[in-house]
Design an enzyme around this catalytic site. Structure first.
Site, PDB file in Angstrom:
ATOM      1  N   GLU A  47     -29.632 -40.432 -10.701  1.00 44.76           N
ATOM      2  CA  GLU A  47     -29.511 -41.336 -11.859  1.00 44.76           C
ATOM      3  C   GLU A  47     -30.860 -42.004 -12.147  1.00 44.76           C
ATOM      4  OE1 GLU A  47     -25.985 -43.833 -11.651  1.00 44.76           O
ATOM      5  OE2 GLU A  47     -24.706 -42.064 -11.750  1.00 44.76           O
TER       6      GLU A  47
ATOM      7  N   GLU B 189     -21.283 -36.030  -9.422  1.00 44.10           N
ATOM      8  CA  GLU B 189     -20.428 -37.219  -9.318  1.00 44.10           C
ATOM      9  C   GLU B 189     -19.387 -37.150 -10.425  1.00 44.10           C
ATOM     10  OE1 GLU B 189     -22.277 -41.079  -8.888  1.00 44.10           O
ATOM     11  OE2 GLU B 189     -23.948 -40.218  -7.736  1.00 44.10           O
TER      12      GLU B 189
ATOM     13  N   GLN C  50     -15.593 -40.467  -4.326  1.00 45.46           N
ATOM     14  CA  GLN C  50     -16.259 -40.063  -3.115  1.00 45.46           C
ATOM     15  C   GLN C  50     -15.216 -39.759  -2.039  1.00 45.46           C
ATOM     16  OE1 GLN C  50     -19.502 -42.504  -1.843  1.00 45.46           O
ATOM     17  NE2 GLN C  50     -20.219 -42.929  -3.912  1.00 45.46           N
TER      18      GLN C  50
HETATM   19  O1  AHR Z   1     -20.492 -43.297  -6.787  1.00 47.14           O
HETATM   20  C1  AHR Z   1     -20.920 -44.616  -6.905  1.00 47.14           C
HETATM   21  C2  AHR Z   1     -22.194 -44.746  -7.697  1.00 47.14           C
HETATM   22  O2  AHR Z   1     -21.981 -44.323  -9.002  1.00 47.14           O
HETATM   23  C3  AHR Z   1     -23.353 -43.906  -7.225  1.00 47.14           C
HETATM   24  O3  AHR Z   1     -24.059 -44.512  -6.214  1.00 47.14           O
HETATM   25  C4  AHR Z   1     -24.184 -43.783  -8.448  1.00 47.14           C
HETATM   26  O4  AHR Z   1     -24.956 -42.601  -8.458  1.00 47.14           O
HETATM   27  C5  AHR Z   1     -23.172 -43.837  -9.566  1.00 47.14           C
HETATM   28  O5  AHR Z   1     -23.560 -44.696 -10.540  1.00 47.14           O
END
Ligand code: AHR
Length: 552
Positions: free
Chosen positions: A226, A349, A399
């Site tokens: 990011e 993600e 996650q």
């Molecule tokens: O997954 C949580 C956060 O979300 C991660 O650290 C970041 O890459 C995203 O904004």
């Protein structure tokens, strides 16, 4: 990065509370029903065996472990001396649950955390590793948790522990490199630590001293994360210059075939993609880039993980269904510069992200519960990746445990699998199979938003893949109340037998807890194959896998 402040949470909890649950949903009991003889079909699925899309990369079924809240400490790592059953410090129940779903690849250590992490802190004897303030320590959602590993990182889980975890579960490692706050040299050293031949360098000796003489052969390296946000607030041109410096000349390959992944856009930000690719243009190898990372989180217009009404149900799924257009739009823009299609998409993600009101422990930042709504989102997202198997080379759900859209919740010696886990288990059959085109015709869903505007969401959808004479068809029905009566035809083959695995729940708010871990679990059944096309009823609010033995 999504941010929900404490104020947001308190406000919505007070404003909504139990009233957020629409009367039509409260306590609604819904069970899968066999299709009644003679019920007319309202949907149709044609699987076109002669129209292959591409091999479904097993890496599409990948995971993400960030050193954030309860993901690493309490989630994955409990320590060798813990009363929690473990394998060399890694939670045993997690390893045992992951192995059968073939996790393929795990990304670590972040996320935003990666751009604050110095890998040197996490190698060498554990009792001599430094304690550091975690990147997430000051997050507004994370007040009042005290001096805990989730906030002050003891560095007990470093590169070698992560790689052992990967080995235990049979996954490939994907390391995210700190581009914002460390020099490129540190990256080169990390590659050397992981991949230089036994006995060849001081860092190879350090690895051997930690118990691993042979190199790990780590292939996947994310160059920043990011970078438009927590990874440095760069413009696309600035990030392209940084990317080039990190990736182009400096890194020896050690015969591994390194695969670099660029920090791509958030959601629909095609400007980031277009300008980055323009800045790298003219380089034949596009800066050795193998993958372009896309992040997309889905959120409902209101409500949390467990308190939701029909607008929030459909709103979340509609937000997730944007994945289809995100893939095609970024792919098209990438192709303007990458005419040879060297670079694939890596959705590293994705998931549903709610206000933090259901975390099982206060130290589990962004922890949230999971219902059949999350399972349907999981199914429709994985189906989207399968349908774009020619474009998407990897994806990592955010996650793994105790966080956003997790497969597991864990606290101390308690451990439970969420409905999302069960979808991953069902869909594992697609990994490495040949995706084939399917055409789904099904009534659209028209739903009202909280503001009483009418919106549309597609009805049944899914994906199909073939491995020798086994065809796997996965289908989501996002309709809250209507089952779908479908005719299923396989063009280019004949169905000999069929087996269904269905995930649904009596009430869409049902979820698995430490005390009731089997509230939402899949059910398996043989399907009678007496006619062609096959008649099949997909229950409302469900995820289904049909496995067909083919002949003829
Ligand atoms: O997954 C949580 C956060 O979300 C991660 O650290 C970041 O890459 C995203 O904004």
């Amino acid at each position: 990065m999504r941010t929900f402040t404490r104020r947001t949470f308190v406000g919505s909890a007070l404003a909504g509370g139990a009233a957020l649950v629409a009367p039509s949903l409260a306590g609604a009991a819904r069970r899968p029903a066999a299709r009644a003889a003679g019920t007319p079909a309202d949907s149709r699925i044609d699987v076109l065996l002669d129209e292959p899309i591409g091999t479904i990369a097993p890496e599409i079924y990948g995971h993400f472990v960030e050193n954030l809240g309860g993901v690493v400490y309490d989630g994955v790592w409990v320590g060798e001396r813990s009363r929690v059953p473990n394998i060399d410090g890694v939670r045993r129940a997690l390893v045992e649950a992951l192995r059968p779903i073939r996790p393929s690849v795990v990304r670590w250590p972040g996320g935003c955390f990666a751009d604050a992490y110095d890998w040197h802190d996490g190698v060498g004897p554990r009792d001599r590793r430094p304690r550091r303030t975690n990147f997430w320590a000051d997050d507004a959602n994370f007040r009042d948790v005290g001096i805990v590993p989730q906030r002050y990182d003891p560095n007990q889980f470093g590169t070698q522990e992560f790689l052992h975890f990967c080995r235990l579960v049979g996954a490939q490692p994907y390391l995210a490199v700190n581009l914002r706050s460390l020099p490129a040299r540190s990256f080169v050293e990390w590659v050397e630590f992981c991949n230089s031949p036994a006995g060849s360098t001081t860092l190879a000796d350090l690895r051997a001293a930690g118990g691993d003489r042979e190199p790990y052969g780590v292939r996947y390296w994310g160059i920043g994360n990011e970078s438009w946000g927590c990874g440095g607030n760069f413009t696309p041109e600035e990030y392209a210059a940084e990317y080039r410096r990190f990736a182009t000349w400096t890194v020896p390959d050690y015969g591994v075939g390194l695969r670099f992944i660029g920090a791509g856009p958030s959601g629909g930000d095609v400007d980031w993609t277009r300008r980055f690719f323009a800045a790298l243009d003219g380089r034949r190898d596009l800066g050795r880039m193998w993958g372009w990372a896309l992040h997309h989180y889905s959120s409902p217009p209101s409500g949390g993980a467990l308190q939701f009404d029909a607008p929030a149900w459909y709103g979340l799924l509609a937000s997730g269904d944007l994945m289809e257009s995100l893939i095609t739009r970024h792919w098209q823009v990438m192709g303007e510069r990458d005419r040879e299609r060297r670079v694939k998409l890596v959705v590293d993600e994705w998931g549903a992200w709610y206000e933090m009101t259901t975390n099982v422990d206060p130290t589990h930042l962004f922890g949230q519960q999971s219902t059949i709504r999350d399972a349907v989102l999981t199914g429709l997202t994985l189906d989207t990746f399968n349908r774009h198997a020619d474009k998407v080379a990897m994806a990592n759900v955010a996650q793994l445990v105790n966080c956003i859209h997790s497969l597991f919740l864990a606290r101390g010696d308690q451990f439970v699998a969420t409905p999302t886990y069960h979808v991953f288990a069902m869909y594992a059959a697609h990994q490495g199979a040949q995706a084939v085109r399917s055409v789904v015709t099904s009534p659209e869903i028209h739903y009202a938003t909280a503001q009483n505007e009418t919106r549309t969401l597609r009805g049944l959808n899914g994906s199909a893949s073939r491995r020798e004479n086994v065809l796997t068809l996965t289908v989501t029905n996002p309709d809250l109340s209507e089952p779908r009566e479908a005719e299923i035809a396989v063009r280019g083959g004949a169905i000999r037998s069929a087996r269904a695995t269905t995930l649904t729940s009596r009430d869409v708010h049902d979820h698995n807890t430490f005390d009731a871990p089997r509230t939402v679990v899949p059910a398996e059944a043989e399907v009678a194959v007496s006619a062609s096309p096959l008649a099949y009823r997909f229950p409302a609010a469900s995820v289904t896998k049909l496995e067909f033995a083919l002949g003829g």
